[in-house]
Scaffold this active site. Structure first.
Site, PDB file in Angstrom:
ATOM      1  N   HIS A   6       0.821  -1.166  -0.154  1.00 29.20           N
ATOM      2  CA  HIS A   6       0.038  -0.148   0.082  1.00 29.20           C
ATOM      3  C   HIS A   6       0.779   1.329  -0.029  1.00 29.20           C
ATOM      4  CE1 HIS A   6      -3.465   2.469   0.479  1.00 29.20           C
ATOM      5  NE2 HIS A   6      -3.821   1.958   1.853  1.00 29.20           N
ATOM      6  N   HIS A  27      -1.849  -2.238  -9.713  1.00 31.01           N
ATOM      7  CA  HIS A  27      -2.707  -1.831  -8.996  1.00 31.01           C
ATOM      8  C   HIS A  27      -3.963  -2.471  -8.735  1.00 31.01           C
ATOM      9  CE1 HIS A  27      -5.625   0.875  -7.476  1.00 31.01           C
ATOM     10  NE2 HIS A  27      -4.530   1.947  -6.944  1.00 31.01           N
ATOM     11  N   ASP A  74       2.701   6.021  -6.761  1.00 28.46           N
ATOM     12  CA  ASP A  74       4.067   5.827  -5.821  1.00 28.46           C
ATOM     13  C   ASP A  74       5.200   5.939  -6.486  1.00 28.46           C
ATOM     14  OD1 ASP A  74       2.553   5.700  -3.086  1.00 28.46           O
ATOM     15  OD2 ASP A  74       2.130   3.801  -3.670  1.00 28.46           O
TER      16      ASP A  74
HETATM   17  N1  COA Z   1       5.810  -6.421 -10.137  1.00 27.17           N
HETATM   18  C1  COA Z   1       5.789  -7.860 -10.726  1.00 27.17           C
HETATM   19  N2  COA Z   1       4.616  -8.469 -10.879  1.00 27.17           N
HETATM   20  C2  COA Z   1       3.510  -7.812 -10.604  1.00 27.17           C
HETATM   21  C3  COA Z   1       3.301  -6.426 -10.069  1.00 27.17           C
HETATM   22  C4  COA Z   1       4.646  -5.923  -9.965  1.00 27.17           C
HETATM   23  N3  COA Z   1       4.485  -4.729  -9.110  1.00 27.17           N
HETATM   24  N4  COA Z   1       2.084  -6.450  -9.931  1.00 27.17           N
HETATM   25  C5  COA Z   1       1.507  -7.362 -10.092  1.00 27.17           C
HETATM   26  N5  COA Z   1       2.179  -8.436 -10.794  1.00 27.17           N
HETATM   27  C6  COA Z   1       1.932  -9.843 -11.346  1.00 27.17           C
HETATM   28  C7  COA Z   1       1.622 -10.702 -10.004  1.00 27.17           C
HETATM   29  O1  COA Z   1       3.009 -11.339  -9.806  1.00 27.17           O
HETATM   30  C8  COA Z   1       0.581 -11.486 -10.588  1.00 27.17           C
HETATM   31  O2  COA Z   1       1.292 -12.380 -11.756  1.00 27.17           O
HETATM   32  P1  COA Z   1       0.708 -13.925 -11.609  1.00 27.17           P
HETATM   33  O3  COA Z   1      -0.426 -13.674 -12.221  1.00 27.17           O
HETATM   34  O4  COA Z   1       1.717 -14.544 -12.689  1.00 27.17           O
HETATM   35  O5  COA Z   1       1.020 -14.382 -10.451  1.00 27.17           O
HETATM   36  C9  COA Z   1      -0.152 -10.731 -11.494  1.00 27.17           C
HETATM   37  O6  COA Z   1       0.551  -9.584 -11.813  1.00 27.17           O
HETATM   38  C10 COA Z   1      -1.547  -9.973 -10.505  1.00 27.17           C
HETATM   39  O7  COA Z   1      -1.035  -9.607  -9.393  1.00 27.17           O
HETATM   40  P2  COA Z   1      -1.623  -9.667  -8.072  1.00 27.17           P
HETATM   41  O8  COA Z   1      -0.635  -9.219  -6.895  1.00 27.17           O
HETATM   42  O9  COA Z   1      -2.410 -10.740  -7.766  1.00 27.17           O
HETATM   43  O10 COA Z   1      -2.765  -8.433  -8.118  1.00 27.17           O
HETATM   44  P3  COA Z   1      -3.257  -7.296  -7.108  1.00 27.17           P
HETATM   45  O11 COA Z   1      -4.431  -6.821  -7.643  1.00 27.17           O
HETATM   46  O12 COA Z   1      -3.620  -8.347  -5.812  1.00 27.17           O
HETATM   47  O13 COA Z   1      -2.161  -6.698  -6.564  1.00 27.17           O
HETATM   48  C11 COA Z   1      -0.684  -4.918  -5.903  1.00 27.17           C
HETATM   49  C12 COA Z   1      -2.166  -5.369  -6.572  1.00 27.17           C
HETATM   50  C13 COA Z   1      -0.959  -3.126  -5.887  1.00 27.17           C
HETATM   51  C14 COA Z   1      -0.879  -5.509  -4.780  1.00 27.17           C
HETATM   52  C15 COA Z   1       0.184  -5.208  -6.837  1.00 27.17           C
HETATM   53  O14 COA Z   1       0.298  -4.952  -8.044  1.00 27.17           O
HETATM   54  C16 COA Z   1       1.602  -4.982  -6.089  1.00 27.17           C
HETATM   55  O15 COA Z   1       2.240  -5.820  -5.231  1.00 27.17           O
HETATM   56  N6  COA Z   1       2.311  -4.069  -6.607  1.00 27.17           N
HETATM   57  C17 COA Z   1       3.747  -3.415  -5.968  1.00 27.17           C
HETATM   58  C18 COA Z   1       3.319  -2.774  -4.745  1.00 27.17           C
HETATM   59  C19 COA Z   1       2.896  -1.513  -5.050  1.00 27.17           C
HETATM   60  O16 COA Z   1       3.493  -0.607  -5.744  1.00 27.17           O
HETATM   61  N7  COA Z   1       1.749  -1.016  -4.238  1.00 27.17           N
HETATM   62  C20 COA Z   1       1.163   0.221  -4.466  1.00 27.17           C
HETATM   63  C21 COA Z   1      -0.197   0.123  -4.810  1.00 27.17           C
HETATM   64  S1  COA Z   1      -0.788   1.942  -5.306  1.00 27.17           S
END
Ligand code: COA
Length: 383
Positions: free
Chosen positions: A228, A274, A325
């Site tokens: 987050h 996201h 971010d």
């Molecule tokens: N880097 C690498 N791979 C990523 C990624 C990232 N930042 N964000 C998503 N993915 C990939 C996941 O590994 C997953 O791949 P898979 O299907 O092969 O396993 C797929 O994309 C879906 O990701 P998931 O984490 O299930 O999506 P989500 O909707 O739950 O996650 C976040 C959203 C924000 C938690 C995720 O994108 C993330 O962890 N981002 C990095 C942290 C961040 O910047 N947070 C600020 C958010 S505003």
């Protein structure tokens, strides 16, 4: 008579993904049109034309202030900017190694416990507590960074706007107008984003009829995590790692190698992806323009090059776009903030969104208490 037993298992929505839990009038996140509206206004328009104080008023009250309303609001906000002695004393009890988010969380709790309306959750008291917390948090964030640098607190200036004063308290000198503008933009973009994890935390706590500061304190805890708000800090660690590896040589080449290794190790690249936006975060272009201004202002084209290389690398390798971010982290770095202070800057801004949601939750409250599907051991008994 036999009891009818349902054979269909309840559907589980892991992470509450896709679940609509309530209505809100505060903001609309629309991933299809890649837009974000605060009380109906596109956030890009607000960032280009308004002060953060005006946007805070809008989010709380539903409409932009008239000049008289703004003057009255600014007077209250400016009167509440000084670091209270008991808040400073509480911060000083924490080790210099404490994470600044822990300092913010503690300060929010102390501010709440000492507020004259601590146990009053009427709309008028909550409105006042929101403004007071909004006014007080910059001094906490600024002082905590200064004490870690061995510097004294800088008293607030009531002749400056919110953003200019925040920067003044952090660095002890007036910031250039373009820096104030970029900071103001970041505060506006961070202020509100519907039912994200920290806002939902605040609404859950509020739904039990706990007080506003308890809800904000919990929300700060939720925001700390790297998935987050902690992502803006994590982005800068990535930048620092790559810059150190490159040591001024072939930055784009190092970005490509770093990214390849990180993805091969199944690492999440912070500042990308996201839960709601899958085609790009609506706030990024506005924040990226602010970053570009800062890259020019501080003459750091290397940071701009790194930003672009990592963004295009992620687009090619994973087709995943940056979130807010990503440009915010290097922008705060250029302004001179410690990396660990980035998420507390997000706190100072998001206090507005959290408290607007706390007040909205109370208008039509229902205890938030979902169900779970038990999958532990069957009933058993002590021998
Ligand atoms: N880097 C690498 N791979 C990523 C990624 C990232 N930042 N964000 C998503 N993915 C990939 C996941 O590994 C997953 O791949 P898979 O299907 O092969 O396993 C797929 O994309 C879906 O990701 P998931 O984490 O299930 O999506 P989500 O909707 O739950 O996650 C976040 C959203 C924000 C938690 C995720 O994108 C993330 O962890 N981002 C990095 C942290 C961040 O910047 N947070 C600020 C958010 S505003």
């Amino acid at each position: 008579m036999t009891e009818s037993v349902s054979t269909t298992e309840p559907q589980i929505h892991k992470g509450l993904a896709g679940v609509v839990v309530d209505t809100t009038r505060i903001s609309k996140v629309n991933p299809e049109s890649n837009s974000l509206l605060y009380r109906g206004y596109p956030v890009q328009e607000l960032a280009a034309r308004c002060s953060f104080e005006e946007v805070a008023y809008l989010l709380w009250h539903g409409d932009l202030p008239t000049s008289t309303q703004l003057a009255e609001f600014e007077q209250t906000e400016r009167a509440g900017r000084q670091l209270l002695p008991n808040v400073k004393a509480a911060i000083d009890l924490l080790p210099l190694t404490a994470h600044p988010m822990d300092v913010c969380r503690t300060a929010a709790s102390v501010i709440g416990a000492s507020h004259p309306a601590a146990e009053d959750s009427s709309p008028a008291a909550n409105q006042r507590k929101s403004v007071d917390l909004f006014a007080a948090m910059p001094a906490v964030v600024a002082y905590d960074q200064r004490r870690r640098r061995g510097q004294d607190a800088v008293p607030a200036r009531s002749d400056l706007g919110y953003s200019a004063n925040f920067l003044f308290m952090a660095f002890g000198e007036e910031a250039a107008p373009e820096v104030v503008t970029a900071f103001n933009v970041s505060m506006i973009l961070y202020a509100e984003h519907s039912f994200n994890a920290s806002t939902f935390t605040a609404r859950v706590i509020t739904s039990t009829l706990a007080d506003l500061h308890s809800a904000v304190t919990g929300a700060i805890g939720a925001l700390k995590g790297a998935l987050h708000g902690g992502a803006n800090e994590a982005v800068m660690h990535t930048f620092e790692e790559i810059l150190a590896q490159a040591d001024g040589q072939d930055l784009s080449g190092h970005v490509a190698t770093w990214l390849q290794d990180a993805l091969a190790a199944k690492k999440k690249i912070m500042g990308f992806g996201h839960r709601v936006y899958k085609n790009g975060d609506s706030r990024v272009p506005t924040m990226k323009a602010a970053l570009d201004d800062m890259v020019k202002h501080y003459n750091r084209p290397d940071l701009g090059e790194l930003y672009d290389a990592l963004e295009s690398g992620m687009a090619q390798a994973k087709n995943i776009k940056p979130n807010l971010d990503y440009p915010a982290g290097p922008t705060y770095h250029l302004m001179g903030f410690d990396t660990a202070t980035f998420t507390p800057l997000f706190v100072a801004s998001r206090i507005v969104g959290w408290t607007a949601h706390i007040m909205e939750q109370l208008e039509a409250n229902s205890l938030i208490r979902p169900l779970s599907l038990y999958n532990g051991p069957e009933e058993r008994h002590l021998p």
